[in-house]
Design a protein around this motif. Sequence first.
Motif, PDB file in Angstrom:
ATOM      1  N   ALA A 157      34.599  48.599  44.736  1.00  0.00           N
ATOM      2  CA  ALA A 157      35.266  47.296  45.184  1.00  0.00           C
ATOM      3  C   ALA A 157      35.970  46.499  44.453  1.00  0.00           C
ATOM      4  O   ALA A 157      37.400  46.072  44.725  1.00  0.00           O
ATOM      5  N   VAL A 158      36.306  46.107  42.933  1.00  0.00           N
ATOM      6  CA  VAL A 158      36.852  45.894  42.376  1.00  0.00           C
ATOM      7  C   VAL A 158      38.038  46.581  42.110  1.00  0.00           C
ATOM      8  O   VAL A 158      39.674  45.943  42.229  1.00  0.00           O
ATOM      9  N   LYS A 159      38.057  47.271  42.249  1.00  0.00           N
ATOM     10  CA  LYS A 159      38.962  48.519  42.332  1.00  0.00           C
ATOM     11  C   LYS A 159      40.508  48.145  43.585  1.00  0.00           C
ATOM     12  O   LYS A 159      41.741  48.159  43.622  1.00  0.00           O
ATOM     13  N   GLU A 160      39.166  48.383  44.579  1.00  0.00           N
ATOM     14  CA  GLU A 160      40.089  47.438  45.831  1.00  0.00           C
ATOM     15  C   GLU A 160      40.643  46.521  45.455  1.00  0.00           C
ATOM     16  O   GLU A 160      41.885  45.597  46.233  1.00  0.00           O
ATOM     17  N   MET A 161      40.084  45.423  45.052  1.00  0.00           N
ATOM     18  CA  MET A 161      40.274  44.095  44.487  1.00  0.00           C
ATOM     19  C   MET A 161      41.833  43.865  43.908  1.00  0.00           C
ATOM     20  O   MET A 161      42.446  43.380  44.413  1.00  0.00           O
ATOM     21  N   ILE A 162      41.362  44.434  43.669  1.00  0.00           N
ATOM     22  CA  ILE A 162      42.815  44.895  42.262  1.00  0.00           C
ATOM     23  C   ILE A 162      43.880  44.756  43.587  1.00  0.00           C
ATOM     24  O   ILE A 162      44.885  44.629  43.124  1.00  0.00           O
ATOM     25  N   TYR A 163      43.509  46.341  43.657  1.00  0.00           N
ATOM     26  CA  TYR A 163      44.774  47.029  44.781  1.00  0.00           C
ATOM     27  C   TYR A 163      45.347  45.581  45.407  1.00  0.00           C
ATOM     28  O   TYR A 163      46.612  45.504  45.807  1.00  0.00           O
ATOM     29  N   LEU A 164      44.992  44.819  45.824  1.00  0.00           N
ATOM     30  CA  LEU A 164      44.739  44.028  47.113  1.00  0.00           C
ATOM     31  C   LEU A 164      45.717  43.081  46.449  1.00  0.00           C
ATOM     32  O   LEU A 164      46.721  42.268  47.590  1.00  0.00           O
ATOM     33  N   ALA A 165      45.620  42.241  45.891  1.00  0.00           N
ATOM     34  CA  ALA A 165      45.749  41.655  44.967  1.00  0.00           C
ATOM     35  C   ALA A 165      47.212  42.105  44.522  1.00  0.00           C
ATOM     36  O   ALA A 165      48.343  41.279  44.865  1.00  0.00           O
ATOM     37  N   VAL A 166      47.389  42.753  44.104  1.00  0.00           N
ATOM     38  CA  VAL A 166      48.524  43.188  43.807  1.00  0.00           C
ATOM     39  C   VAL A 166      49.898  43.232  44.697  1.00  0.00           C
ATOM     40  O   VAL A 166      50.814  43.095  44.893  1.00  0.00           O
ATOM     41  N   SER A 167      48.836  43.780  45.859  1.00  0.00           N
ATOM     42  CA  SER A 167      49.683  44.189  47.254  1.00  0.00           C
ATOM     43  C   SER A 167      49.932  42.799  47.603  1.00  0.00           C
ATOM     44  O   SER A 167      51.092  42.904  48.263  1.00  0.00           O
ATOM     45  N   VAL A 168      49.517  42.401  48.149  1.00  0.00           N
ATOM     46  CA  VAL A 168      49.438  40.789  47.603  1.00  0.00           C
ATOM     47  C   VAL A 168      50.959  39.854  47.118  1.00  0.00           C
ATOM     48  O   VAL A 168      51.885  39.186  47.863  1.00  0.00           O
ATOM     49  N   ALA A 224      39.140  47.756  53.094  1.00  0.00           N
ATOM     50  CA  ALA A 224      38.910  48.671  52.141  1.00  0.00           C
ATOM     51  C   ALA A 224      37.916  48.079  51.191  1.00  0.00           C
ATOM     52  O   ALA A 224      36.540  48.215  51.059  1.00  0.00           O
ATOM     53  N   ALA A 225      38.351  47.146  50.566  1.00  0.00           N
ATOM     54  CA  ALA A 225      37.385  45.880  49.861  1.00  0.00           C
ATOM     55  C   ALA A 225      36.082  45.728  50.189  1.00  0.00           C
ATOM     56  O   ALA A 225      35.356  45.576  50.398  1.00  0.00           O
ATOM     57  N   ARG A 226      36.809  45.296  51.725  1.00  0.00           N
ATOM     58  CA  ARG A 226      35.555  45.013  52.512  1.00  0.00           C
ATOM     59  C   ARG A 226      34.188  46.136  53.035  1.00  0.00           C
ATOM     60  O   ARG A 226      33.093  45.527  53.352  1.00  0.00           O
ATOM     61  N   ARG A 227      34.550  47.175  53.156  1.00  0.00           N
ATOM     62  CA  ARG A 227      33.927  47.832  53.194  1.00  0.00           C
ATOM     63  C   ARG A 227      32.294  48.810  52.231  1.00  0.00           C
ATOM     64  O   ARG A 227      31.946  48.811  52.533  1.00  0.00           O
ATOM     65  N   ALA A 228      33.871  48.101  50.977  1.00  0.00           N
ATOM     66  CA  ALA A 228      32.720  48.596  49.254  1.00  0.00           C
ATOM     67  C   ALA A 228      31.912  47.110  49.761  1.00  0.00           C
ATOM     68  O   ALA A 228      31.609  47.550  48.033  1.00  0.00           O
ATOM     69  N   GLY A 229      32.288  46.171  50.220  1.00  0.00           N
ATOM     70  CA  GLY A 229      31.426  45.452  50.291  1.00  0.00           C
ATOM     71  C   GLY A 229      31.764  44.059  49.791  1.00  0.00           C
ATOM     72  O   GLY A 229      31.231  43.221  49.265  1.00  0.00           O
ATOM     73  N   MET A 230      33.272  43.809  49.903  1.00  0.00           N
ATOM     74  CA  MET A 230      33.765  42.544  49.574  1.00  0.00           C
ATOM     75  C   MET A 230      33.420  41.554  50.714  1.00  0.00           C
ATOM     76  O   MET A 230      33.362  41.786  51.780  1.00  0.00           O
ATOM     77  N   THR A 231      33.161  39.910  50.464  1.00  0.00           N
ATOM     78  CA  THR A 231      33.113  38.969  51.163  1.00  0.00           C
ATOM     79  C   THR A 231      34.137  38.000  51.421  1.00  0.00           C
ATOM     80  O   THR A 231      35.524  38.085  50.693  1.00  0.00           O
ATOM     81  N   ASP A 232      33.436  37.231  52.210  1.00  0.00           N
ATOM     82  CA  ASP A 232      35.049  36.794  52.868  1.00  0.00           C
ATOM     83  C   ASP A 232      35.095  35.323  50.935  1.00  0.00           C
ATOM     84  O   ASP A 232      35.755  35.054  51.246  1.00  0.00           O
ATOM     85  N   ALA A 233      34.290  34.826  51.204  1.00  0.00           N
ATOM     86  CA  ALA A 233      33.891  33.918  49.455  1.00  0.00           C
ATOM     87  C   ALA A 233      34.683  35.308  48.526  1.00  0.00           C
ATOM     88  O   ALA A 233      35.452  34.362  47.811  1.00  0.00           O
TER      89      ALA A 233
END
Length: 129
Positions: free
Chosen positions: A64-75, A89-98
């Motif tokens: 989930a951390v890897k996907e959130m990093i990827y998401l941050a760089v993509s933004v 992918a981050a949401r599938r790995a467990g990232m919440t709305d918060a």
Amino acid sequence: MPLPPIDHADALPEVRAVYDDIKATRHVPDVNNFWKVLAHHPATLKRTWESLKEVMAPGALDPAVKEMIYLAVSVTNNCTYCIRSHEAAARRAGMTDAQFGELMAVVAMANETNRLANGYQVELDPQLR
């Protein structure tokens, strides 16, 4: 004009092999359009998939951390395709709305302070050298 996606049935054998690996690795019925467009250059398709598979594989960082990093760089890079893909992918790995909200706040703050530091050409403090 954008290149059209190449479907499995129309792909070269070496492209089909990469598609099959993506589907098996990700447990999905089909590959997404990113890969189907890269298939116009099979060497780039294979190289990119192999690198992504290695970097995003389980390791010291939680998936989930890897996907959130990827998401941050993509933004930060303003890549809509990658934002949507890696948010999902981050949401599938467990990232919440918060967590998504905090991540976007960190991305925005980092971009703002990075621009300020660059614009003012702030010298490094001795302890940061």
